[in-house]
Motif scaffolding. Structure first.
Motif, PDB file in Angstrom:
ATOM      1  N   GLY A 148       0.810  -1.222  -0.040  1.00 56.19           N
ATOM      2  CA  GLY A 148      -0.088  -0.087  -0.025  1.00 56.19           C
ATOM      3  C   GLY A 148       0.881   1.256   0.038  1.00 56.19           C
ATOM      4  N   VAL A 149       2.100   1.100  -0.418  1.00 54.65           N
ATOM      5  CA  VAL A 149       2.899   2.344  -0.100  1.00 54.65           C
ATOM      6  C   VAL A 149       2.591   3.216  -1.193  1.00 54.65           C
ATOM      7  CG1 VAL A 149       4.862   1.764  -1.775  1.00 54.65           C
ATOM      8  CG2 VAL A 149       5.350   3.219   0.232  1.00 54.65           C
ATOM      9  N   PHE A 150       1.951   3.079  -2.365  1.00 55.91           N
ATOM     10  CA  PHE A 150       1.415   3.885  -3.441  1.00 55.91           C
ATOM     11  C   PHE A 150      -0.002   4.312  -3.441  1.00 55.91           C
ATOM     12  CE2 PHE A 150       5.394   1.929  -5.581  1.00 55.91           C
ATOM     13  CZ  PHE A 150       6.426   2.994  -5.188  1.00 55.91           C
ATOM     14  N   ASP A 151      -0.792   3.559  -2.294  1.00 50.49           N
ATOM     15  CA  ASP A 151      -2.195   3.498  -2.504  1.00 50.49           C
ATOM     16  C   ASP A 151      -2.802   5.188  -2.694  1.00 50.49           C
ATOM     17  OD1 ASP A 151      -2.051   1.048  -2.702  1.00 50.49           O
ATOM     18  OD2 ASP A 151      -3.166   0.694  -0.903  1.00 50.49           O
ATOM     19  N   ASN A 152      -2.208   6.175  -1.768  1.00 55.03           N
ATOM     20  CA  ASN A 152      -2.660   7.437  -1.762  1.00 55.03           C
ATOM     21  C   ASN A 152      -2.389   8.423  -2.866  1.00 55.03           C
ATOM     22  OD1 ASN A 152      -3.780   6.545   0.501  1.00 55.03           O
ATOM     23  ND2 ASN A 152      -3.381   8.287   1.621  1.00 55.03           N
ATOM     24  N   LEU A 153      -1.547   7.783  -3.891  1.00 56.44           N
ATOM     25  CA  LEU A 153      -0.741   8.625  -5.167  1.00 56.44           C
ATOM     26  C   LEU A 153      -1.684   8.481  -6.298  1.00 56.44           C
ATOM     27  CD1 LEU A 153       2.869   7.825  -4.422  1.00 56.44           C
ATOM     28  CD2 LEU A 153       1.567   9.478  -3.364  1.00 56.44           C
ATOM     29  N   ALA A 154      -2.967   8.794  -6.102  1.00 56.76           N
ATOM     30  CA  ALA A 154      -3.966   8.797  -7.437  1.00 56.76           C
ATOM     31  C   ALA A 154      -3.721   9.749  -8.369  1.00 56.76           C
ATOM     32  CB  ALA A 154      -5.433   9.129  -6.613  1.00 56.76           C
ATOM     33  N   LYS A 155      -2.880  10.791  -8.234  1.00 56.21           N
ATOM     34  CA  LYS A 155      -2.665  11.949  -9.082  1.00 56.21           C
ATOM     35  C   LYS A 155      -1.278  11.671  -9.699  1.00 56.21           C
ATOM     36  CE  LYS A 155      -5.565  15.548  -7.225  1.00 56.21           C
ATOM     37  NZ  LYS A 155      -5.558  16.990  -6.900  1.00 56.21           N
ATOM     38  N   LEU A 156      -0.442  10.563  -9.524  1.00 54.58           N
ATOM     39  CA  LEU A 156       0.957  10.364  -9.728  1.00 54.58           C
ATOM     40  C   LEU A 156       0.771  10.078 -11.213  1.00 54.58           C
ATOM     41  CD1 LEU A 156       3.651  10.392  -8.161  1.00 54.58           C
ATOM     42  CD2 LEU A 156       3.384   7.908  -8.380  1.00 54.58           C
ATOM     43  N   THR A 157       1.663  10.497 -11.897  1.00 52.18           N
ATOM     44  CA  THR A 157       1.852  10.191 -13.553  1.00 52.18           C
ATOM     45  C   THR A 157       3.203   9.573 -13.944  1.00 52.18           C
ATOM     46  OG1 THR A 157       2.488  12.443 -13.987  1.00 52.18           O
ATOM     47  CG2 THR A 157       0.266  12.231 -14.039  1.00 52.18           C
ATOM     48  N   ARG A 158       4.007   9.774 -12.951  1.00 50.67           N
ATOM     49  CA  ARG A 158       5.423   9.376 -13.221  1.00 50.67           C
ATOM     50  C   ARG A 158       6.296   8.702 -11.901  1.00 50.67           C
ATOM     51  NH1 ARG A 158       9.270  11.059 -17.602  1.00 50.67           N
ATOM     52  NH2 ARG A 158      11.254  10.345 -17.039  1.00 50.67           N
ATOM     53  N   LEU A 159       6.476   7.521 -12.327  1.00 51.22           N
ATOM     54  CA  LEU A 159       7.075   6.758 -11.065  1.00 51.22           C
ATOM     55  C   LEU A 159       8.353   6.220 -11.570  1.00 51.22           C
ATOM     56  CD1 LEU A 159       7.103   5.372  -8.169  1.00 51.22           C
ATOM     57  CD2 LEU A 159       5.706   3.838  -9.288  1.00 51.22           C
ATOM     58  N   GLU A 160       9.472   6.409 -10.838  1.00 55.12           N
ATOM     59  CA  GLU A 160      10.932   5.962 -11.363  1.00 55.12           C
ATOM     60  C   GLU A 160      11.254   4.999 -10.307  1.00 55.12           C
ATOM     61  OE1 GLU A 160      13.069   8.449 -13.545  1.00 55.12           O
ATOM     62  OE2 GLU A 160      11.537  10.201 -13.137  1.00 55.12           O
ATOM     63  N   LEU A 161      11.550   3.594 -10.834  1.00 57.06           N
ATOM     64  CA  LEU A 161      12.089   2.732  -9.836  1.00 57.06           C
ATOM     65  C   LEU A 161      13.208   1.895 -10.275  1.00 57.06           C
ATOM     66  CD1 LEU A 161       8.755   1.178  -8.875  1.00 57.06           C
ATOM     67  CD2 LEU A 161      10.269   2.430  -7.136  1.00 57.06           C
ATOM     68  N   PHE A 162      13.909   2.610 -11.390  1.00 57.78           N
ATOM     69  CA  PHE A 162      15.042   2.003 -12.239  1.00 57.78           C
ATOM     70  C   PHE A 162      16.360   1.861 -11.199  1.00 57.78           C
ATOM     71  CE2 PHE A 162      18.986   3.533 -14.088  1.00 57.78           C
ATOM     72  CZ  PHE A 162      18.926   2.690 -15.260  1.00 57.78           C
ATOM     73  N   ASN A 163      16.875   0.909 -11.602  1.00 59.50           N
ATOM     74  CA  ASN A 163      18.160   0.616 -10.645  1.00 59.50           C
ATOM     75  C   ASN A 163      17.936   0.503  -9.375  1.00 59.50           C
ATOM     76  OD1 ASN A 163      20.930   0.020 -10.418  1.00 59.50           O
ATOM     77  ND2 ASN A 163      21.599   1.768 -11.573  1.00 59.50           N
ATOM     78  N   ASN A 164      17.232  -0.648  -8.903  1.00 60.70           N
ATOM     79  CA  ASN A 164      17.370  -0.876  -7.357  1.00 60.70           C
ATOM     80  C   ASN A 164      17.501  -2.288  -7.257  1.00 60.70           C
ATOM     81  OD1 ASN A 164      16.479   1.426  -5.488  1.00 60.70           O
ATOM     82  ND2 ASN A 164      15.229   1.652  -7.388  1.00 60.70           N
ATOM     83  N   GLN A 165      17.215  -2.955  -6.193  1.00 66.25           N
ATOM     84  CA  GLN A 165      17.175  -4.303  -5.802  1.00 66.25           C
ATOM     85  C   GLN A 165      15.700  -4.956  -5.757  1.00 66.25           C
ATOM     86  OE1 GLN A 165      19.984  -4.857  -2.877  1.00 66.25           O
ATOM     87  NE2 GLN A 165      21.664  -3.220  -3.857  1.00 66.25           N
ATOM     88  N   LEU A 166      14.976  -4.516  -6.378  1.00 64.56           N
ATOM     89  CA  LEU A 166      13.678  -5.196  -6.382  1.00 64.56           C
ATOM     90  C   LEU A 166      13.350  -6.492  -7.107  1.00 64.56           C
ATOM     91  CD1 LEU A 166      11.547  -1.995  -6.838  1.00 64.56           C
ATOM     92  CD2 LEU A 166      11.865  -3.060  -4.628  1.00 64.56           C
ATOM     93  N   ARG A 167      13.034  -7.483  -6.392  1.00 72.93           N
ATOM     94  CA  ARG A 167      12.636  -8.808  -7.022  1.00 72.93           C
ATOM     95  C   ARG A 167      10.977  -9.048  -7.175  1.00 72.93           C
ATOM     96  NH1 ARG A 167      16.926 -12.179  -6.413  1.00 72.93           N
ATOM     97  NH2 ARG A 167      16.014 -14.052  -6.406  1.00 72.93           N
ATOM     98  N   ARG A 168      10.114  -8.314  -6.558  1.00 71.62           N
ATOM     99  CA  ARG A 168       9.115  -8.500  -6.712  1.00 71.62           C
ATOM    100  C   ARG A 168       8.207  -7.021  -6.100  1.00 71.62           C
ATOM    101  NH1 ARG A 168       6.708  -8.855  -1.805  1.00 71.62           N
ATOM    102  NH2 ARG A 168       4.647  -9.627  -2.622  1.00 71.62           N
ATOM    103  N   VAL A 169       6.918  -6.824  -6.399  1.00 71.55           N
ATOM    104  CA  VAL A 169       6.105  -5.743  -5.993  1.00 71.55           C
ATOM    105  C   VAL A 169       5.036  -6.520  -5.301  1.00 71.55           C
ATOM    106  CG1 VAL A 169       7.222  -4.088  -7.361  1.00 71.55           C
ATOM    107  CG2 VAL A 169       4.967  -5.346  -8.063  1.00 71.55           C
ATOM    108  N   PRO A 170       4.436  -6.111  -3.996  1.00 69.80           N
ATOM    109  CA  PRO A 170       3.233  -6.383  -3.248  1.00 69.80           C
ATOM    110  C   PRO A 170       2.187  -6.557  -4.388  1.00 69.80           C
ATOM    111  CG  PRO A 170       4.193  -4.767  -1.924  1.00 69.80           C
ATOM    112  CD  PRO A 170       4.987  -4.823  -3.342  1.00 69.80           C
ATOM    113  N   ASP A 171       1.268  -7.498  -4.300  1.00 67.35           N
ATOM    114  CA  ASP A 171      -0.056  -7.609  -5.015  1.00 67.35           C
ATOM    115  C   ASP A 171      -0.889  -6.227  -4.710  1.00 67.35           C
ATOM    116  OD1 ASP A 171       0.651  -9.993  -5.773  1.00 67.35           O
ATOM    117  OD2 ASP A 171      -0.969 -10.984  -4.633  1.00 67.35           O
ATOM    118  N   GLY A 172      -1.114  -5.781  -6.033  1.00 68.85           N
ATOM    119  CA  GLY A 172      -2.105  -4.265  -5.721  1.00 68.85           C
ATOM    120  C   GLY A 172      -1.074  -3.146  -5.692  1.00 68.85           C
TER     121      GLY A 172
END
Length: 323
Positions: free
Chosen positions: A149-173
């Motif tokens: 739910g870390v992004f759940d309140n960002l209803a107006k977000l148009t651009r999200l940058e997660l490039f070059n991290n160590q993410l293996r998965r994201v939570p459902d939803g």
């Protein structure tokens, strides 16, 4: 007997002046290190070697530049009172953690960049107050996981940058509430396409293909194939990723609250992770005095205050001896 009284008053006044000087002023025109533009309501503190947030940032500041400094931590009140802020740039620092609530007062923030830091995790609800945010940059960190739910309140977000991290998965939803998103960077993460957890991301990419730019760039770890093309047969394992989050799942907290002491299980969460989750910092990591003290005028004012304070103390001692 009026001599000692007057001297004591002088001492109090000088002490107050010294404290004021120690707090310092942000803008160069007031002896600080930052450049302030009254017309645009912007404050530029970039590339100053800062290890702490400068004090006395004007409350009407609209844009705050803090990139290319040496910030390794932030107090949870770092930006409290700056509710007019729409643009906050913290790129190219050494941030390892974010305290809970640090962005809670930035209710008008439109742009937030935390790119090129050393963040390994995000506290739950860290972005919940940023309901007007349209651009969030988290690229080039060391993020290993994202809280539910870390992004759940960002209803107006148009651009999200997660490039070059160590993410293996994201939570459902994880991305379901960002209905206006039109650009995302997911590449250069070690997405684990052998685990069932990847199916949410794979299905989401297929669903948003053609409406969200750059979405197809996400690749499985090793570059074997695109996350977009992962099938249920390939992602058949139920994988567990130890030590990838410092947050305690809500279900565990609820269970513990309703259990007897004898039934409480041991949680395999390292002690240092509890400390980070609670925002604990060792004393030698606490923020130092604002860097505005490093200006020449700051040094001169400080030395003058010390000299006058010493003189006042001697004055008091002299009259006390006579009495």
């Amino acid at each position: 007997m009026m001599g000692p009284v007057l001297a004591a008053c002088l001492l109090i006044i000088l002490s107050t002046a010294w404290i004021s000087q120690a707090n310092g002023a942000t803008c160069k025109k007031d002896g600080g290190v930052c450049t302030c533009n009254d017309n645009t309501k912007s404050v530029d503190c970039s590339s100053k070697g800062l290890t702490a947030i400068p004090s006395n940032i004007p409350v009407d500041t609209d844009r705050l530049e803090l990139h290319m400094n040496k910030l390794s931590s932030l107090p949870h009140t770092a930006f409290h009172g700056l509710n007019k802020l729409t643009n906050l740039n913290l790129n190219y620092n050494k941030l390892q953690t974010l305290p809970a609530g640090v962005f809670d007062h930035l209710v008008n923030l439109d742009y937030l960049s935390l790119s090129t830091n050393e963040l390994k995790y995000l506290p739950p609800k860290i972005f919940d107050s940023l309901t007007k945010l349209t651009w969030l940059n988290l690229e080039r960190n060391k993020l290993q996981s994202l809280p539910h739910g870390v992004f759940d309140n960002l209803a107006k977000l148009t651009r999200l940058e997660l490039f070059n991290n160590q993410l293996r998965r994201v939570p459902d939803g994880a991305f379901d509430y960002m209905s206006k998103l039109n650009w995302i960077t997911l590449e250069n993460n070690p997405w684990d396409c052998s685990c069932r957890d990847i199916l949410y991301l794979s299905n989401w990419i297929r669903e948003k293909k053609g409406t969200v730019s750059n979405i197809e760039a996400a690749e499985c770890d090793g570059g074997t194939k695109a996350v977009l093309d992962v099938t249920e047969e390939e992602a058949a394992e139920d994988c567990v990723y130890p030590n990838t989050t410092t947050a305690i799942p809500t279900t565990i907290i609820t269970t513990l609250a309703s259990s007897n002491d004898d039934d409480i299980p041991e949680l395999p969460v390292p002690q240092e992770n509890f400390q980070k989750f609670l925002g604990y910092q060792e004393p030698d990591h606490l923020p130092t005095q604002p860097q505005c003290l490093m200006s020449i005028s700051g040094y001169l004012g400080l030395m003058m205050s010390l000299v006058l304070t010493s003189a006042a103390i001697l004055y008091v001692i002299h009259f006390l001896k006579k009495a």
